[in-house]
Design a protein around this motif. Structure first.
Motif, short mmCIF file in Angstrom:
data_model
loop_
_atom_site.label_atom_id
_atom_site.label_comp_id
_atom_site.label_asym_id
_atom_site.label_seq_id
_atom_site.Cartn_x
_atom_site.Cartn_y
_atom_site.Cartn_z
N ALA A 154 -13.80 -20.21 -0.23
CA ALA A 154 -13.79 -20.27 1.23
C ALA A 154 -15.24 -20.34 1.69
O ALA A 154 -16.13 -20.64 0.91
CB ALA A 154 -13.06 -19.05 1.81
N SER A 155 -15.47 -20.04 2.96
CA SER A 155 -16.83 -19.93 3.50
C SER A 155 -17.06 -18.49 3.93
O SER A 155 -16.19 -17.87 4.54
CB SER A 155 -17.00 -20.87 4.71
N GLY A 156 -18.23 -17.93 3.58
CA GLY A 156 -18.53 -16.56 3.96
C GLY A 156 -18.81 -15.68 2.76
O GLY A 156 -19.35 -16.12 1.76
N VAL A 157 -18.39 -14.41 2.86
CA VAL A 157 -18.74 -13.38 1.88
C VAL A 157 -17.49 -12.67 1.37
O VAL A 157 -16.62 -12.28 2.15
CB VAL A 157 -19.70 -12.34 2.50
N LEU A 158 -17.42 -12.51 0.04
CA LEU A 158 -16.39 -11.71 -0.63
C LEU A 158 -17.08 -10.55 -1.33
O LEU A 158 -18.06 -10.76 -2.05
CB LEU A 158 -15.63 -12.56 -1.65
N GLN A 159 -16.56 -9.32 -1.16
CA GLN A 159 -17.07 -8.15 -1.87
C GLN A 159 -15.94 -7.50 -2.68
O GLN A 159 -14.78 -7.50 -2.25
CB GLN A 159 -17.67 -7.14 -0.89
N VAL A 160 -16.32 -6.93 -3.84
CA VAL A 160 -15.34 -6.35 -4.76
C VAL A 160 -15.89 -5.05 -5.31
O VAL A 160 -17.08 -4.94 -5.62
CB VAL A 160 -15.04 -7.30 -5.94
N ARG A 161 -15.00 -4.05 -5.48
CA ARG A 161 -15.37 -2.82 -6.17
C ARG A 161 -14.13 -2.22 -6.86
O ARG A 161 -13.00 -2.56 -6.53
CB ARG A 161 -15.99 -1.80 -5.21
N ASN A 162 -14.37 -1.36 -7.84
CA ASN A 162 -13.33 -0.62 -8.56
C ASN A 162 -12.22 -1.51 -9.12
O ASN A 162 -11.03 -1.22 -8.94
CB ASN A 162 -12.72 0.45 -7.64
N PRO A 163 -12.55 -2.57 -9.83
CA PRO A 163 -11.49 -3.40 -10.41
C PRO A 163 -10.86 -2.73 -11.63
O PRO A 163 -11.48 -1.90 -12.30
CB PRO A 163 -12.24 -4.67 -10.82
N SER A 164 -9.61 -3.09 -11.91
CA SER A 164 -8.94 -2.55 -13.09
C SER A 164 -7.90 -3.53 -13.60
O SER A 164 -7.40 -4.39 -12.86
CB SER A 164 -8.27 -1.20 -12.77
N PHE A 165 -7.56 -3.36 -14.87
CA PHE A 165 -6.51 -4.17 -15.51
C PHE A 165 -5.77 -3.24 -16.46
O PHE A 165 -6.30 -2.83 -17.50
CB PHE A 165 -7.13 -5.35 -16.26
N HIS A 166 -4.54 -2.85 -16.07
CA HIS A 166 -3.79 -1.84 -16.78
C HIS A 166 -2.41 -2.36 -17.19
O HIS A 166 -1.79 -3.16 -16.48
CB HIS A 166 -3.55 -0.60 -15.90
N ARG A 167 -1.92 -1.82 -18.30
CA ARG A 167 -0.51 -1.98 -18.65
C ARG A 167 0.29 -1.04 -17.74
O ARG A 167 -0.09 0.11 -17.53
CB ARG A 167 -0.28 -1.61 -20.11
N VAL A 168 1.44 -1.53 -17.20
CA VAL A 168 2.26 -0.72 -16.31
C VAL A 168 3.71 -0.74 -16.76
O VAL A 168 4.11 -1.52 -17.64
CB VAL A 168 2.14 -1.20 -14.84
N ASP A 169 4.51 0.10 -16.14
CA ASP A 169 5.90 0.32 -16.53
C ASP A 169 6.80 -0.81 -16.03
O ASP A 169 7.10 -0.89 -14.84
CB ASP A 169 6.37 1.67 -15.98
N ALA A 170 7.25 -1.65 -16.94
CA ALA A 170 8.09 -2.79 -16.56
C ALA A 170 9.47 -2.36 -16.09
O ALA A 170 10.19 -3.14 -15.44
CB ALA A 170 8.22 -3.76 -17.74
N GLU A 171 9.88 -1.13 -16.39
CA GLU A 171 11.20 -0.64 -15.99
C GLU A 171 11.22 -0.12 -14.56
O GLU A 171 12.28 0.12 -13.99
CB GLU A 171 11.67 0.46 -16.94
N SER A 172 10.04 0.07 -13.97
CA SER A 172 9.95 0.64 -12.64
C SER A 172 10.02 -0.44 -11.56
O SER A 172 9.32 -1.47 -11.65
CB SER A 172 8.64 1.42 -12.49
N THR A 173 10.82 -0.21 -10.55
CA THR A 173 10.90 -1.18 -9.44
C THR A 173 9.58 -1.24 -8.68
O THR A 173 9.28 -2.24 -8.02
CB THR A 173 12.03 -0.81 -8.47
N ALA A 174 8.78 -0.17 -8.77
CA ALA A 174 7.48 -0.17 -8.10
C ALA A 174 6.47 -1.05 -8.80
O ALA A 174 5.41 -1.35 -8.26
CB ALA A 174 6.94 1.26 -8.03
N CYS A 175 6.79 -1.50 -10.02
CA CYS A 175 5.90 -2.38 -10.78
C CYS A 175 6.48 -3.79 -10.86
O CYS A 175 6.31 -4.49 -11.88
CB CYS A 175 5.68 -1.84 -12.19
#
Length: 212
Positions: free
Chosen positions: A184-205
């Motif tokens: 896009a045009s402008g500024v993107l900022q990022v902090r605290n990134p993560s990549f985790h395995r999560v529970d596939a059986e949970s509806t919240a995931c």
């Protein structure tokens, strides 16, 4: 045993341990069904960008952009990555490439906090915006799954806010590109990134629906 004889006493220490375990069990907080449960450590390395700040040639992160004149600045301060568009090229990427033999078939959550000051002015790329992009590749480097800016918001002016993308990695995944993409045009900022395995059986995931 003579019925008049007393049964041997159970050791006091054993009774104490049993009572303590029962107490801990009764006091354990129930799992919130509305929160996606994390099942692993963070697979992203240098997630606070500290090593990259010390040495831009560190082995964890790399930068790339569309061919042409330099069009993006990548700045790290206080654990925050800022990607600022300064030229005409349509996209810039800050990337970590993860090589793995253990995550094929896993449900994974890619998350970060982002802060946007982005507009679509003059842009022809699609999708337009800034944020998270994930590409899973097979051993011969063929893309077998792609999730690009598959979250909201991805444009506009915001304060810091969390975004996430949840995917099921194909079983033949061997390489994963974990990107912060500015398209896009402008500024993107990022902090605290993560990549985790999560529970596939949970509806919240549940897997993140695809943006139209």
């Amino acid at each position: 045993m003579n019925p008049l004889e007393k049964a041997p006493a159970r050791p006091t220490w054993r009774l104490t341990v049993i009572a303590a375990l029962a107490l801990l069990s009764s006091c354990a907080e129930p799992v919130d069904p509305n929160v996606c449960q994390i099942l692993s450590d963070n697979y992203l390395l240098d997630s606070d960008f500290a090593l990259e700040k010390q040495d831009p040639q560190s082995k964890h992160w790399s930068t790339l952009q569309h061919a042409g004149e330099t069009s993006f600045e990548f700045i790290i301060e206080n654990g925050e990555l800022t990607i600022n568009k300064i030229g005409t090229q349509p996209w810039g990427v800050f990337r970590q490439k993860l090589r793995t033999d253990e995550l094929g078939g896993a449900r994974m959550a890619y998350t970060a906090e982002i802060k946007l000051d982005l507009t679509p002015e003059g842009m022809r790329a699609f999708p337009i915006g800034g944020g998270l992009s994930l590409a899973a590749r097979s051993g011969n480097n063929r893309i077998v799954l792609l999730s690009k800016l598959n979250h909201e918001p991805r444009l506009g002016k915001t304060d810091w806010l969390p975004v996430e993308v949840i995917v099921d990695l194909p079983s033949n995944t061997k390489i994963i590109d974990l990107d912060f993409i500015h398209q896009a045009s402008g500024v993107l900022q990022v902090r605290n990134p993560s990549f985790h395995r999560v529970d596939a059986e949970s509806t919240a995931c549940a897997i993140t629906p695809t943006n139209e």
